[in-house]
Design an enzyme around this catalytic site. Structure first.
Site, PDB file in Angstrom:
ATOM      1  CE  LYS A   1      -3.469  -0.977  -0.708  1.00  0.00           C
ATOM      2  NZ  LYS A   1      -3.514  -2.299  -1.671  1.00  0.00           N
TER       3      LYS A   1
ATOM      4  CG  HIS B   1       4.711  -6.384  -0.894  1.00  0.00           C
ATOM      5  ND1 HIS B   1       4.549  -5.753  -1.187  1.00  0.00           N
ATOM      6  CD2 HIS B   1       3.343  -6.695  -1.239  1.00  0.00           C
ATOM      7  CE1 HIS B   1       4.092  -5.137  -1.350  1.00  0.00           C
ATOM      8  NE2 HIS B   1       2.423  -5.888  -1.909  1.00  0.00           N
TER       9      HIS B   1
ATOM     10  CB  SER C   1      -4.128   2.168   1.786  1.00  0.00           C
ATOM     11  OG  SER C   1      -3.783   1.718   0.136  1.00  0.00           O
TER      12      SER C   1
HETATM   13  S1  PPS Z   1      -0.580  -3.167  -3.121  1.00  0.00           S
HETATM   14  O1  PPS Z   1      -1.232  -3.785  -2.682  1.00  0.00           O
HETATM   15  O2  PPS Z   1       0.566  -2.994  -2.269  1.00  0.00           O
HETATM   16  O3  PPS Z   1       0.744  -3.826  -4.638  1.00  0.00           O
HETATM   17  O4  PPS Z   1      -0.943  -1.370  -3.054  1.00  0.00           O
HETATM   18  P1  PPS Z   1      -0.170  -0.238  -3.293  1.00  0.00           P
HETATM   19  O5  PPS Z   1      -0.328  -0.265  -5.182  1.00  0.00           O
HETATM   20  O6  PPS Z   1       1.385  -0.787  -3.090  1.00  0.00           O
HETATM   21  O7  PPS Z   1      -1.197   0.710  -3.158  1.00  0.00           O
HETATM   22  C1  PPS Z   1      -1.792   1.067  -3.518  1.00  0.00           C
HETATM   23  C2  PPS Z   1      -2.432   2.667  -2.967  1.00  0.00           C
HETATM   24  O8  PPS Z   1      -1.184   3.184  -4.063  1.00  0.00           O
HETATM   25  C3  PPS Z   1      -2.737   4.489  -4.708  1.00  0.00           C
HETATM   26  N1  PPS Z   1      -2.223   4.408  -5.706  1.00  0.00           N
HETATM   27  C4  PPS Z   1      -1.871   6.011  -6.754  1.00  0.00           C
HETATM   28  N2  PPS Z   1      -1.972   6.856  -5.723  1.00  0.00           N
HETATM   29  C5  PPS Z   1      -1.886   8.022  -6.676  1.00  0.00           C
HETATM   30  N3  PPS Z   1      -1.867   8.015  -7.980  1.00  0.00           N
HETATM   31  C6  PPS Z   1      -1.408   6.958  -9.123  1.00  0.00           C
HETATM   32  N4  PPS Z   1      -1.579   7.359 -10.028  1.00  0.00           N
HETATM   33  C7  PPS Z   1      -1.727   5.549  -8.021  1.00  0.00           C
HETATM   34  N5  PPS Z   1      -2.131   4.491  -7.974  1.00  0.00           N
HETATM   35  C8  PPS Z   1      -1.721   3.934  -7.106  1.00  0.00           C
HETATM   36  C9  PPS Z   1      -4.197   3.552  -4.222  1.00  0.00           C
HETATM   37  O9  PPS Z   1      -4.970   4.341  -4.547  1.00  0.00           O
HETATM   38  C10 PPS Z   1      -3.366   3.025  -3.279  1.00  0.00           C
HETATM   39  O10 PPS Z   1      -3.939   3.899  -2.301  1.00  0.00           O
HETATM   40  P2  PPS Z   1      -5.050   4.475  -1.764  1.00  0.00           P
HETATM   41  O11 PPS Z   1      -5.369   5.274  -0.174  1.00  0.00           O
HETATM   42  O12 PPS Z   1      -5.820   3.634  -1.208  1.00  0.00           O
HETATM   43  O13 PPS Z   1      -6.429   5.004  -2.613  1.00  0.00           O
END
Ligand code: PPS
Length: 290
Positions: free
Chosen positions: A45, A100, A130
């Site tokens: 996340k 991870h 998240s």
């Molecule tokens: S995972 O399951 O570990 O792969 O998740 P991860 O990708 O690390 O984290 C997901 C959060 O990243 C946000 N996200 C983004 N934020 C801003 N811009 C872009 N382009 C973007 N892409 C993914 C996603 O919305 C999750 O955060 P939250 O706070 O839940 O919205």
């Protein structure tokens, strides 16, 4: 309360989801690497899918110009969750993986500054919130509807990928061993173009101005959300509950303020803030601080 064995197992002190196996993860320290390999490492996340998409756009012209329709997950596979049982040794070079894993379970050959690693962190209150929402969406994670309970699990490191602070401080304190670029979610949010250029420089990838523009455009939250290659919407129905969320949820900084009570925030700070302050990272906790 210990996490349910139906969802997680532990190997060398680190929690994995049961859609991989102990036999497989125990081979990863001996995983053979090439000097051209690129690894994206994160605590869950923290901006994994976002950076994964950016890397795919930077590395593959066919993704940038839309001539190749390949899901990011296939393009940049998970190291420890090899769901399709692919032979990773047969992938074309340069290979790009996402993981991870904590620093101490990563393929041994990455030490001595071989290959390239990008490690992305995010302020842990947003990570936790998240994660809480994600655990409802992802069928492979135990759904904990009580936020208080989820927070206690998170603070105790009894979640997939274990303790956030151990993960982050482990990677940062062993930076010297690796050829590694550290990025934060918040700096990507503040200035995506600069973050893209930083990644290009680190990987020695020269893109034209127009190509960089195209990467940035396709990596914004709004555009990624609409892009089936990048938003993980093609995951099988048994893996996710599509009525309960999405990989791209809010994509902002400071959403923890909408989810945590004052008391929960105090509890969080009491457990983690001293250790957070000892990290060489200045976290941004609010969108107005960007
Ligand atoms: S995972 O399951 O570990 O792969 O998740 P991860 O990708 O690390 O984290 C997901 C959060 O990243 C946000 N996200 C983004 N934020 C801003 N811009 C872009 N382009 C973007 N892409 C993914 C996603 O919305 C999750 O955060 P939250 O706070 O839940 O919205």
């Amino acid at each position: 309360m210990e996490p349910s064995k139906d969802y997680l197992f532990k190997y060398k002190g680190f929690y994995f989801a049961v859609n991989t196996t102990l036999e497989y993860v125990s081979t990863l320290e001996d995983f053979e690497i090439n000097d051209s390999d690129i690894f994206l490492a994160t605590y869950p996340k923290s901006g994994t899918v976002w950076t994964q998409n950016i890397l795919s756009l930077i590395m593959y012209e066919g993704h940038r110009n839309g001539t190749e329709n390949i899901d990011t997950m296939e393009r940049i596979p998970w190291l420890e969750y090899n769901v399709n049982d692919k032979d990773y040794a047969q992938l074309p070079l340069p290979r790009v993986f996402v993981t991870h894993l904590p620093y101490y379970l990563i393929p041994r050959d990455l030490r001595n500054k071989r290959a390239s690693i990008i490690y992305v962190t995010r302020n842990p209150k947003d990570v936790m919130v998240s994660y809480y929402h994600f655990s409802k969406y992802m069928n492979t994670l135990e759904e904990i509807t009580d936020f208080n309970l989820f927070m206690e699990r998170f603070l105790a490191g009894k979640v997939l990928a274990s303790s956030w602070i151990d993960h982050v401080s482990g990677w940062y304190s062993h930076a010297e061993d690796f050829n590694i670029l550290f990025l934060t979610y918040e700096e990507m949010k503040k200035d995506l173009r600069s973050a893209v250029l930083k990644i290009c420089k680190f990987l020695g990838k020269k893109l034209s101005e127009e190509e960089v523009d195209s990467v940035v455009r396709q990596a914004t939250f709004e555009n990624m959300r609409k892009d089936p290659r990048a938003n993980y919407e093609n995951l099988p129905d048994d893996l996710v509950d599509k009525d309960k969320g999405a990989f791209l949820r809010k994509g902002t900084v400071g959403d923890w303020k909408n989810n945590m009570t004052v008391a929960q925030n105090e509890r969080f700070d009491q457990v983690l803030m001293e250790k957070i302050k000892a990290l060489p990272i200045s976290f941004i906790w609010d969108i107005n601080e960007l």
